[in-house]
Design an enzyme around this catalytic site. Sequence first.
Site, PDB file in Angstrom:
ATOM      1  N   GLU A 246       0.835  -1.202  -0.115  1.00 31.71           N
ATOM      2  CA  GLU A 246      -0.010  -0.051   0.047  1.00 31.71           C
ATOM      3  C   GLU A 246       0.736   1.373   0.176  1.00 31.71           C
ATOM      4  OE1 GLU A 246      -2.941   0.088  -0.655  1.00 31.71           O
ATOM      5  OE2 GLU A 246      -3.990  -1.788   0.229  1.00 31.71           O
ATOM      6  N   ARG A 250       0.544   3.800  -3.132  1.00 23.35           N
ATOM      7  CA  ARG A 250      -0.241   5.138  -2.799  1.00 23.35           C
ATOM      8  C   ARG A 250       0.968   6.161  -2.733  1.00 23.35           C
ATOM      9  NH1 ARG A 250      -5.689   3.697   0.814  1.00 23.35           N
ATOM     10  NH2 ARG A 250      -5.583   1.798   0.502  1.00 23.35           N
ATOM     11  N   ASP A 379      -4.849  -9.864  -8.047  1.00 26.73           N
ATOM     12  CA  ASP A 379      -5.034  -9.081  -9.086  1.00 26.73           C
ATOM     13  C   ASP A 379      -3.935  -8.158  -9.729  1.00 26.73           C
ATOM     14  OD1 ASP A 379      -4.626  -7.785  -6.540  1.00 26.73           O
ATOM     15  OD2 ASP A 379      -6.566  -6.717  -6.638  1.00 26.73           O
ATOM     16  N   GLU A 513     -12.778  -0.166  -9.173  1.00 28.21           N
ATOM     17  CA  GLU A 513     -12.274  -1.211 -10.566  1.00 28.21           C
ATOM     18  C   GLU A 513     -13.356  -1.112 -11.496  1.00 28.21           C
ATOM     19  OE1 GLU A 513     -10.343  -1.754  -6.769  1.00 28.21           O
ATOM     20  OE2 GLU A 513     -12.282  -1.855  -7.078  1.00 28.21           O
ATOM     21  N   THR A 599      -1.445   0.702 -10.263  1.00 26.75           N
ATOM     22  CA  THR A 599      -2.865   0.154  -9.659  1.00 26.75           C
ATOM     23  C   THR A 599      -3.665   0.923  -8.780  1.00 26.75           C
ATOM     24  OG1 THR A 599      -3.673  -1.958  -8.947  1.00 26.75           O
ATOM     25  CG2 THR A 599      -1.727  -1.145  -7.591  1.00 26.75           C
TER      26      THR A 599
END
Length: 616
Positions: A246, A250, A379, A513, A599
């Site tokens: 994360e 981010r 994913d 998504e 992503t």
Amino acid sequence: MPGAIIPQYQRLGSSVPVSVIRRSLRPREKCLILLVFATLGIVVFWAFFYLPEYGKVSYQVQKAGADLLLPPSESKHGEAEDPHKRDDIEKLKIRIENDSEKVLDKPEVKRDSTERSFNHPEVIQASDPSKDLGENLIPRSRSPMLNGGEDRDDKSRERRNVVKKMMQHAWENYELYAWGKNELRPVTKRGHSASIFGSASLGASIIDGMDTLYIMGMDAEFQKGRDWIAHNLNLDNVSADLSVFETNIRFVGGLLTLFSFTGDSMYKDKAVHIADKLLPAFNTQTGIPLAIVNSRTGTSKNYGWASGGSSILSEFGTLHMEFTYLSDITGDPKYREKVDRIRDVIKKMDKPKGLYPNYIHPRSGKWGQAHMSLGALGDSFYEYLLKAWLQSNKQDVEARILYDDAMQAITEHMVRTSQGGLIYVSDMKFDRLEHKMDHLACFAGGLYGLGAKTQHNDQFSRHMEIAEGITNTCHESYSRSNTKLGPESFRFTDAIEAKALKSTEKYYILRPETVESYMIMWRLTKEQKYREWGWEVVQALERHCKVEGGYTGIKNVYSDDPQKDDVQQSFFLAETLKYLYLLFSDDNLISLDEWVFNTEAHPLPIKDVNPYYRAA
């Protein structure tokens, strides 16, 4: 003073001795003075007409300042360099680089005439993007479009303005009630520190939302965010257990995008600072990083629930884009080496049925539990195989081969069609299909489409069919709920299709998504239905998620009056609103030919195509 020697002259006015003043100059002195002035005039005349390149030379000297001012290394081959001298040189280099930031090139930003420019005393201003690109970059006749980009269609422009107002509402309330905190609790109007970042106030929403502000032309908000990052984002004195995954997507990803957008080296320095805090997690026998790292001590660990302490496929497989780009803009290969080692381990391992299990033991290098998914836990690993190839301007051929092989196996073993004709991607556990699809897997519509459109092969038609089918299925999961928002996961049985069964599957936390696939499929196919579906999402968000203090998730999408979860996720700013805004914009705004989204929807420039790549 008694006994002191009296000076032989007195001072007149400032400091001119009386004894040296004369009424006139001698003829010889007059000739000398005239000769001096004549010589000076000739020199000035010659410089003016014969040295037109002086300004360029001066500019190049400034840019090469560190190399010119640093003393040469005194170490000889085979001799150890004095560490004290090396430290002094490094400190001097840092000071020189800090002093010379003002000469950094920044491409011109393309804006609408009605928009204000970003002005700040610490922000480097624009210059011609065709200059100083480096020998490996292609000079362009125009700059990539970073904001503006209104669509010709009146309805789309109106809808895009609604999305911008949503961003303004979300940001203003975050600024009012939770500034500097990771996220906002919009119902109770206070800050929220998400567990993935520990309890520290790291401003996750600021960093995640900054490029959305930039794209939307929200300059005042952008400047305030820039100031916060410059003066407050520092992990040196923070003891927090950070998610490597994360924090990378981010923080590092967001900062790298801001650097590519603006040329402001502050963002690059902050990205290096954050990435370096993650590096201790890579100190394993295989080089596969652990999931959590403490920002102060560097101690790392995996989640206990992850198949006996395994590392997770989607987490260690979602580092390549950011770390590769970080090496390219800093000239430091250590980041690329970390992710290249991960790939070396993965590509040599046997894959059951060509599939990648979600868990791997970082010490032994063996697969953990045989659970495969294109949703949670798997994913973005597949996403980064395709996008690493795109980011490299299709030079990373190995990444494309790995992507094609993986998607062929997923298509054969995990893609299914329901009795009602809905295409979905099922999870697989121990060779058995679990006919469930996560909301997280709804990005796969755009992924299949992007993969098919960027390289035509014998799978093109089938993959485009799957892309359209998955995107349609995810829309159905929204359409079949009372709120017209999609559940966290949905199932396919003899009795139901594209609906959640368990209460733990019925919540919606502002996820992006589905609208991500809408945006990509719109740009690839120009089918109007994707814009209409996106507008349905906007209306549902306004009806069920908007509150006075911002936007909140809901706990049951099948309720007419759902309970609020009281969290405005940072990815709502970074992804959901950005993708919706781009869905109703001209295709040239963050063009898919020039940018590739990480992503977390932070666009990174494509090498050798985009002059904003800014390689060192």
